[in-house]
Design an enzyme around this catalytic site. Structure first.
Site, short mmCIF file in Angstrom:
data_model
loop_
_atom_site.label_atom_id
_atom_site.label_comp_id
_atom_site.label_asym_id
_atom_site.label_seq_id
_atom_site.Cartn_x
_atom_site.Cartn_y
_atom_site.Cartn_z
N GLY A 12 -3.61 76.13 -12.93
CA GLY A 12 -2.55 76.20 -12.02
C GLY A 12 -2.56 75.06 -11.17
O GLY A 12 -2.65 73.96 -12.02
N SER B 208 -2.56 75.46 -6.38
CA SER B 208 -3.29 76.74 -6.68
C SER B 208 -4.52 77.46 -6.43
O SER B 208 -4.49 78.40 -6.22
CB SER B 208 -2.70 76.89 -7.79
OG SER B 208 -3.21 76.43 -9.10
N SER C 236 -10.02 74.45 -7.93
CA SER C 236 -11.07 73.82 -7.02
C SER C 236 -11.77 74.95 -6.05
O SER C 236 -13.24 75.64 -6.46
CB SER C 236 -11.27 72.77 -6.09
OG SER C 236 -10.13 71.35 -6.88
N ASP D 247 -10.20 66.32 -11.06
CA ASP D 247 -10.00 65.79 -9.21
C ASP D 247 -11.12 65.02 -10.11
O ASP D 247 -10.89 63.05 -10.05
CB ASP D 247 -9.46 66.16 -8.51
CG ASP D 247 -8.16 65.80 -7.53
OD1 ASP D 247 -7.43 64.12 -8.57
OD2 ASP D 247 -7.34 66.18 -6.49
N ARG E 212 -2.85 63.23 -20.07
CA ARG E 212 -2.93 64.56 -19.92
C ARG E 212 -3.94 64.83 -21.23
O ARG E 212 -5.09 65.88 -20.89
CB ARG E 212 -2.08 65.30 -19.52
CG ARG E 212 -0.70 65.24 -18.06
CD ARG E 212 -0.05 65.81 -17.51
NE ARG E 212 0.97 65.57 -16.22
CZ ARG E 212 0.07 65.68 -15.45
NH1 ARG E 212 -0.69 66.94 -15.06
NH2 ARG E 212 1.66 65.49 -14.22
N SER F 99 -4.28 71.18 -16.39
CA SER F 99 -4.06 71.77 -17.77
C SER F 99 -2.65 72.19 -17.80
O SER F 99 -2.01 72.84 -18.40
CB SER F 99 -5.37 72.73 -18.69
OG SER F 99 -5.73 73.07 -17.33
N1 LIG Z 1 2.18 63.25 -11.48
C1 LIG Z 1 0.47 64.26 -11.26
N2 LIG Z 1 0.58 65.20 -11.73
C2 LIG Z 1 -0.39 66.37 -11.02
N3 LIG Z 1 -1.60 66.03 -10.29
C3 LIG Z 1 -1.51 64.22 -10.12
C4 LIG Z 1 0.01 63.43 -10.99
N4 LIG Z 1 -0.98 62.27 -9.00
C5 LIG Z 1 -2.20 62.93 -8.77
N5 LIG Z 1 -2.75 64.20 -8.98
C6 LIG Z 1 -3.95 64.54 -8.59
O1 LIG Z 1 -4.69 64.53 -9.74
C7 LIG Z 1 -5.46 66.32 -10.00
C8 LIG Z 1 -4.63 66.59 -11.12
O2 LIG Z 1 -5.62 66.21 -12.35
P1 LIG Z 1 -6.43 67.02 -14.19
O3 LIG Z 1 -6.61 65.87 -14.67
O4 LIG Z 1 -6.69 68.05 -13.08
O5 LIG Z 1 -4.46 66.73 -13.92
S1 LIG Z 1 -3.72 67.52 -15.23
O6 LIG Z 1 -4.93 68.55 -16.35
O7 LIG Z 1 -3.98 66.06 -17.15
O8 LIG Z 1 -2.52 67.52 -15.93
C9 LIG Z 1 -3.94 66.89 -9.03
O9 LIG Z 1 -5.17 67.77 -8.17
P2 LIG Z 1 -5.61 69.34 -7.56
O10 LIG Z 1 -4.52 68.88 -6.75
O11 LIG Z 1 -6.83 69.49 -7.53
O12 LIG Z 1 -4.89 69.75 -9.03
C10 LIG Z 1 -3.53 65.45 -7.65
O13 LIG Z 1 -4.55 65.22 -6.20
N1 LIG Z 2 -7.21 81.85 -1.62
C1 LIG Z 2 -7.51 81.47 -0.63
N2 LIG Z 2 -6.97 81.14 0.02
C2 LIG Z 2 -6.16 80.92 1.38
N3 LIG Z 2 -6.33 79.41 1.00
C3 LIG Z 2 -6.66 79.45 -0.09
C4 LIG Z 2 -7.34 80.09 -1.57
N4 LIG Z 2 -7.23 79.33 -2.56
C5 LIG Z 2 -7.73 77.62 -1.93
N5 LIG Z 2 -6.79 77.92 -0.43
C6 LIG Z 2 -6.57 76.92 -0.04
O1 LIG Z 2 -5.02 75.82 -0.66
C7 LIG Z 2 -5.40 74.75 -1.13
C8 LIG Z 2 -6.03 74.25 -2.12
O2 LIG Z 2 -6.68 75.26 -2.58
P1 LIG Z 2 -7.77 73.96 -4.32
O3 LIG Z 2 -8.41 75.31 -4.27
O4 LIG Z 2 -7.90 72.49 -3.76
O5 LIG Z 2 -6.41 73.82 -4.80
P2 LIG Z 2 -6.29 73.24 -6.44
O6 LIG Z 2 -8.21 72.69 -7.00
O7 LIG Z 2 -5.75 74.09 -7.63
O8 LIG Z 2 -5.58 71.65 -6.42
C9 LIG Z 2 -6.61 74.33 0.09
O9 LIG Z 2 -6.50 74.24 1.69
C10 LIG Z 2 -7.44 75.80 0.00
O10 LIG Z 2 -8.56 75.57 1.36
#
Ligand SMILES: Nc1ncnc2c1ncn2[C@@H]1O[C@H](COP(=O)(O)OS(=O)(=O)O)[C@@H](OP(=O)(O)O)[C@H]1O
Ligand SMILES: Nc1ncnc2c1ncn2[C@@H]1O[C@H](COP(=O)(O)OP(=O)(O)O)[C@@H](O)[C@H]1O
Length: 207
Positions: free
Chosen positions: A37, A41, A44, A67, A84, A111
């Site tokens: 996602g 979203s 984590s 991350d 990626r 992903s």
């Molecule tokens: N350009 C760009 N696009 C998306 N995300 C970015 C980018 N640059 C840095 N980040 C940070 O990297 C986390 C995503 O890493 P992933 O290994 O899950 O990405 S991927 O599956 O290879 O697309 C992602 O973490 P999440 O917010 O937990 O999804 C971001 O913190």
């Molecule tokens: N089910 C949920 N209800 C309310 N807040 C959420 C929920 N899931 C995640 N959050 C909040 O949304 C933000 C992003 O969540 P996170 O798990 O870090 O997303 P991702 O790993 O996809 O980037 C965080 O601040 C988290 O506390």
């Protein structure tokens, strides 16, 4: 004897203790829960809540978070399409090893490409790749923006940010979809409960 990729003259080594023995020991079945996602979203959050819930039920799980892995295993990779793809390939192989070890491996990565996720599915035994789609609207993820990355992406300070100027391909046939009900996101416990329910129903939480 065979050639695999760049390796030649390699052999497969069998060991006397196998996956079934490990599953019996652990009283569970190895599998991969693959959470995909947009950034923000809740991947984590679900991964950690699910890990905690399984632990409380004496089930051995391990979280592979995109991350976190980018601090080590995949630190040589960036966010180009090719990188990626390699990221997902590498983590998919690691997840496969964890599942073979008998663990419930929870992989949490954006992903964004369907074919990369499908490739991971393809290297796992039938039914043991459980794809979980965090189907949250971009507006919600962007409003959350816990790391301030969407703000930077909108300002043009991060290029190729998923959902802004880089693609995300939603799954077509995922096992589990987590989505808002009447505009409200389920709580972390409710999201984890949905996955635990699936694992229970499919028999992964018993030997
Ligand atoms: N350009 C760009 N696009 C998306 N995300 C970015 C980018 N640059 C840095 N980040 C940070 O990297 C986390 C995503 O890493 P992933 O290994 O899950 O990405 S991927 O599956 O290879 O697309 C992602 O973490 P999440 O917010 O937990 O999804 C971001 O913190
Ligand atoms: N089910 C949920 N209800 C309310 N807040 C959420 C929920 N899931 C995640 N959050 C909040 O949304 C933000 C992003 O969540 P996170 O798990 O870090 O997303 P991702 O790993 O996809 O980037 C965080 O601040 C988290 O506390």
């Amino acid at each position: 004897m065979s050639a695999i990729g760049k390796s030649t003259n390699i052999f497969w080594q069998e060991c006397s203790v196998g996956k079934l023995d490990r599953q019996k020991l652990l009283k569970q079945k190895g599998c991969v829960v693959w959470i995909t996602g947009l950034s923000g979203s809740g991947k984590s959050t679900l991964a950690c809540t699910l890990g905690r819930e399984l632990h409380s039920r004496s089930k051995l799980a391990y979280v592979l978070d995109g991350d976190n892995l980018r601090h080590g295993l995949t630190k040589d990779l960036g966010f180009s399409t090719e990188d990626r793809t390699e990221n997902i390939r590498r983590v998919g192989e690691v997840a496969k090893l964890f599942a073979d070890a008998g663990l419930i491996c929870i992989a949490s990565l954006i992903s964004p490409y369907r074919k990369d996720r499908d490739s991971c599915r393809g290297i796992l035994p039938e039914s043991s790749f459980i794809e979980v789609f965090m189907n949250m609207p971009l507006e919600l993820c962007e409003a959350r923006d816990p790391k301030g990355l969407y703000k930077l992406a909108r300002a043009g300070k991060i290029k190729g940010f998923t959902g802004i100027d880089d693609p995300y391909e939603p799954p077509l046939n995922c096992e589990i979809e987590i989505k808002q009900e009447n505009g409200v996101c389920p709580s972390p416990n409710a999201m984890a409960g949905q996955v635990v329910g699936y694992l229970e129903e499919k028999g992964f939480l018993q030997e």
